[in-house]
Design a protein around this motif. Structure first.
Motif, PDB file in Angstrom:
ATOM      1  N   VAL A   1       0.831  -1.195   0.000  1.00  0.00           N
ATOM      2  CA  VAL A   1       0.000   0.000   0.000  1.00  0.00           C
ATOM      3  C   VAL A   1       0.872   1.253   0.000  1.00  0.00           C
ATOM      4  CG1 VAL A   1      -1.639   1.327   1.348  1.00  0.00           C
ATOM      5  CG2 VAL A   1      -1.968  -1.097   1.079  1.00  0.00           C
TER       6      VAL A   1
ATOM      7  N   GLY B   1       2.169   1.820  -3.373  1.00  0.00           N
ATOM      8  CA  GLY B   1       1.099   2.253  -4.252  1.00  0.00           C
ATOM      9  C   GLY B   1       0.720   3.705  -4.020  1.00  0.00           C
ATOM     10  N   LEU B   2       0.892   4.161  -2.763  1.00  0.00           N
ATOM     11  CA  LEU B   2       0.459   5.515  -2.453  1.00  0.00           C
ATOM     12  C   LEU B   2       1.510   6.562  -2.786  1.00  0.00           C
ATOM     13  CD1 LEU B   2      -1.356   5.087   0.958  1.00  0.00           C
ATOM     14  CD2 LEU B   2      -2.339   5.516  -1.261  1.00  0.00           C
TER      15      LEU B   2
ATOM     16  N   GLN C   1       2.458   8.354  -4.993  1.00  0.00           N
ATOM     17  CA  GLN C   1       2.263   8.927  -6.313  1.00  0.00           C
ATOM     18  C   GLN C   1       1.746  10.340  -6.223  1.00  0.00           C
ATOM     19  OE1 GLN C   1      -0.624   6.677  -8.436  1.00  0.00           O
ATOM     20  NE2 GLN C   1      -0.344   4.903  -7.167  1.00  0.00           N
TER      21      GLN C   1
ATOM     22  N   VAL D   1      -4.818  -1.637  -5.611  1.00  0.00           N
ATOM     23  CA  VAL D   1      -4.217  -0.750  -4.604  1.00  0.00           C
ATOM     24  C   VAL D   1      -5.325  -0.035  -3.845  1.00  0.00           C
ATOM     25  CG1 VAL D   1      -2.937   1.397  -4.288  1.00  0.00           C
ATOM     26  CG2 VAL D   1      -2.009  -0.388  -5.731  1.00  0.00           C
TER      27      VAL D   1
ATOM     28  N   VAL E   1      -7.285  -2.834  -1.647  1.00  0.00           N
ATOM     29  CA  VAL E   1      -6.515  -3.325  -0.499  1.00  0.00           C
ATOM     30  C   VAL E   1      -6.252  -2.205   0.498  1.00  0.00           C
ATOM     31  CG1 VAL E   1      -4.283  -4.260   0.203  1.00  0.00           C
ATOM     32  CG2 VAL E   1      -5.449  -5.217  -1.767  1.00  0.00           C
ATOM     33  N   GLY E   2      -5.841  -1.051  -0.030  1.00  0.00           N
ATOM     34  CA  GLY E   2      -5.603   0.097   0.847  1.00  0.00           C
ATOM     35  C   GLY E   2      -6.843   0.466   1.635  1.00  0.00           C
TER      36      GLY E   2
ATOM     37  N   LEU F   1      -7.689  -2.237   4.332  1.00  0.00           N
ATOM     38  CA  LEU F   1      -6.774  -2.225   5.472  1.00  0.00           C
ATOM     39  C   LEU F   1      -7.015  -1.012   6.354  1.00  0.00           C
ATOM     40  CD1 LEU F   1      -3.436  -3.511   3.945  1.00  0.00           C
ATOM     41  CD2 LEU F   1      -5.025  -4.701   5.454  1.00  0.00           C
TER      42      LEU F   1
ATOM     43  N   SER G   1      -2.642  12.476  -4.323  1.00  0.00           N
ATOM     44  CA  SER G   1      -3.011  12.022  -5.664  1.00  0.00           C
ATOM     45  C   SER G   1      -4.414  11.439  -5.594  1.00  0.00           C
ATOM     46  CB  SER G   1      -2.032  10.953  -6.131  1.00  0.00           C
ATOM     47  OG  SER G   1      -2.198   9.795  -5.344  1.00  0.00           O
TER      48      SER G   1
ATOM     49  N   VAL H   1      -5.437   8.475  -6.321  1.00  0.00           N
ATOM     50  CA  VAL H   1      -5.483   7.149  -5.700  1.00  0.00           C
ATOM     51  C   VAL H   1      -5.380   7.258  -4.183  1.00  0.00           C
ATOM     52  CG1 VAL H   1      -4.300   4.946  -5.472  1.00  0.00           C
ATOM     53  CG2 VAL H   1      -4.559   5.983  -7.709  1.00  0.00           C
ATOM     54  N   SER H   2      -4.440   8.078  -3.691  1.00  0.00           N
ATOM     55  CA  SER H   2      -4.292   8.221  -2.239  1.00  0.00           C
ATOM     56  C   SER H   2      -5.560   8.778  -1.612  1.00  0.00           C
ATOM     57  CB  SER H   2      -3.133   9.156  -1.897  1.00  0.00           C
ATOM     58  OG  SER H   2      -2.007   8.835  -2.664  1.00  0.00           O
TER      59      SER H   2
ATOM     60  N   VAL I   1      -8.145   6.062  -1.475  1.00  0.00           N
ATOM     61  CA  VAL I   1      -7.900   5.089  -0.399  1.00  0.00           C
ATOM     62  C   VAL I   1      -8.357   5.659   0.937  1.00  0.00           C
ATOM     63  CG1 VAL I   1      -6.092   3.955   0.936  1.00  0.00           C
ATOM     64  CG2 VAL I   1      -6.026   3.865  -1.533  1.00  0.00           C
TER      65      VAL I   1
END
Lengths: 247, 223
Positions: free
Chosen positions: A13, A16-17, A19, B24, B27-28, B31, B87, B89-90, B93
């Motif tokens: 994770v 993946g983060l 970015q 990502v 799963v992120g 969790l 970002s 994606v972050s 999550v």
């Protein structure tokens, strides 16, 4: 066993983060609507392409900065710019007064008409569409959509307006029969007509001009883009782009 | 038909490229939901009244707002306001994780409550503090009992990840849109995307089922 899983998972994770976007002095991010061929789209290899993408790449090389293209949902593209997730928008964006209140535009680099796209075997005319109680689809957040909406009551027209996430989706619904026509700029209309059994029925509305949008405080970037476009339009590459994409 | 097949064959590797981003996010989010959800559940079951109210407020907020609205709210609004530059994606999550924590906390709360009070009393009788009892006795059982509900949450999270394309993350859904806009083959492409999601859901649920068998405690159900 759980410890092993949690260690692997947290490493994955974290990787993946990592970015978060970084905007160094000479690297800019161009926000694009990747569902707007031929101005901006994502090609088969997954790379951004299109008339505006290629123009910006040329300008970046000429003016000496690095650029990357970031697909953004059109609805959120101005908020993205203002939130500094992207640095400018060169993606078939029409210059409008309303938008100019929140961003600055470069000089116009392209002109488009607005047209109605209908099924290839349809005989509908502009009059039918505006006055005949038809269903018209447009992309959300576009000047042509706003024009239709604002002028409908003023002129006593009769049609139902439906909003779509992108012009290609509106075209799909024309083919599905859910709407009678899709209103959009002439360039994506030509693109659609080359790929599906639809045709351009009529023009409507105003002529729109495209420009690049930057944040109000980025005056240097605005000048760079304006100079870049002037250089581009004086170069033969411009003609090459026009022939390639037929915008 | 020929053209459609060509488009699909070319598009599949591109769509598969989005699986990494989707995973990502999933799963992120799971969790983060786990890490936040367990304390929330423990707080709601064993905490004092103010703690229970605070947790209730958190759960009420994140369960009450559609994820799409939350994504826009946080990504374009709140995160930017507090100067957090994440970002797509972050940010996804974080938002999906916080939302999942709200739902997961209720799964865990249900499992904790299903354990008889006798367990807690026996632990106290042995001289364990509340914290020790919760950590060493209650949670190991409750978490194992939560696995079926958790795999449910996984399949929901996988589907919610498809919404993240609105923030510009190039996961499976975004990529499907890109190809569809370029090629005008919407239906075959969306069917392909659907199959991809179906496969991911099935694989994940199977894995969690295997995990369930591995950590099952004898004496519950039919074991």
């Amino acid at each position: 066993m759980f410890k092993k899983i949690s260690v692997i998972a947290s490493v994955a994770v974290t990787l993946g983060l990592m970015q978060a976007p970084a905007t160094a002095a000479d690297k800019f991010v161009n926000g694009i609507d990747a569902n707007f061929p031929p101005f901006a789209y994502v090609d088969k290899a997954g790379k951004p392409g299109g008339f505006d993408v290629d123009s910006v790449d040329w300008i970046a090389k000429r003016m000496g900065f690095e650029v990357s293209h970031q697909p953004v949902d059109w609805d959120g593209i101005i908020p993205s710019l203002l939130a500094k997730k992207i640095d400018f928008i060169c993606s078939g964006m029409s210059i409008t007064e309303e938008r100019a209140k929140r961003v600055n535009f470069t000089d116009a680099y392209w002109e488009v008409k607005n047209v109605f796209v209908v099924k290839a075997d349809s005989g509908l005319t502009e009059d039918d569409l505006l006055k005949g109680g038809k269903r018209i689809g447009v992309q959300q957040g576009t000047p042509e959509g706003d024009w239709l909406r604002d002028n409908k009551d003023k002129n006593g027209w009769n049609f139902t307006l439906r909003y779509y996430d992108s012009s290609p989706m509106a075209v799909e619904d024309v083919l599905n029969g859910r709407i009678d026509a899709a209103g959009m700029n002439d360039a994506p209309a030509k693109d659609a007509a080359s790929k599906k059994p639809v045709k351009v029925a009529a023009t409507f509305g105003k002529i729109d001009t495209f420009g690049c949008a930057v944040r109000k405080e980025d005056t240097a970037l605005l000048k760079t883009l304006n100079d870049g476009y002037k250089a581009l339009m004086a170069d033969t590459f411009w003609q090459g782009l026009i022939e390639k994409y037929e915008p | 038909m020929q053209h459609t097949l060509e488009v699909l064959i070319e598009a599949v590797p591109f769509l598969l490229g989005g699986v990494g981003t989707t995973l990502v996010i999933v799963v992120g989010g799971m969790l983060l939901g786990l890490v936040l959800g367990v304390p929330l559940a423990v707080g709601q079951v064993y905490g004092s009244a103010p703690v229970r109210r605070a947790v209730g407020l958190y759960v009420w907020f994140f369960r009450g707002i559609p994820i799409l609205v939350l994504l826009f709210l946080f990504y374009y609004g709140l995160f930017h306001l507090i100067g957090l530059n994440l970002s797509a994606v972050s940010a996804a999550v974080l938002v999906l994780g916080m939302t999942s924590a709200a739902y997961q906390s209720q799964i865990f709360r249900g499992s904790i409550l299903s354990l008889s009070l006798g367990q807690f009393r026996a632990a106290s009788a042995l001289g364990m503090s509340d914290a020790q009892a919760i950590w060493a006795i209650i949670l190991p059982q409750a978490l194992r009992l939560s696995l079926p509900g958790w795999s449910n949450e996984y399949s929901i999270m996988l589907k919610d990840s498809a919404l993240v394309f609105v923030l510009g993350a190039t996961e499976i859904m975004a990529r499907t849109h890109f190809v569809a806009s370029r090629e005008y083959q919407h239906m075959p492409l969306y069917i392909t995307a659907a199959l991809l999601y179906f496969l991911l859901t099935w694989a994940g649920v199977r894995a969690l089922r295997a995990l369930e068998s591995r950590v099952a405690i004898r004496g519950y159900g039919r074991t």
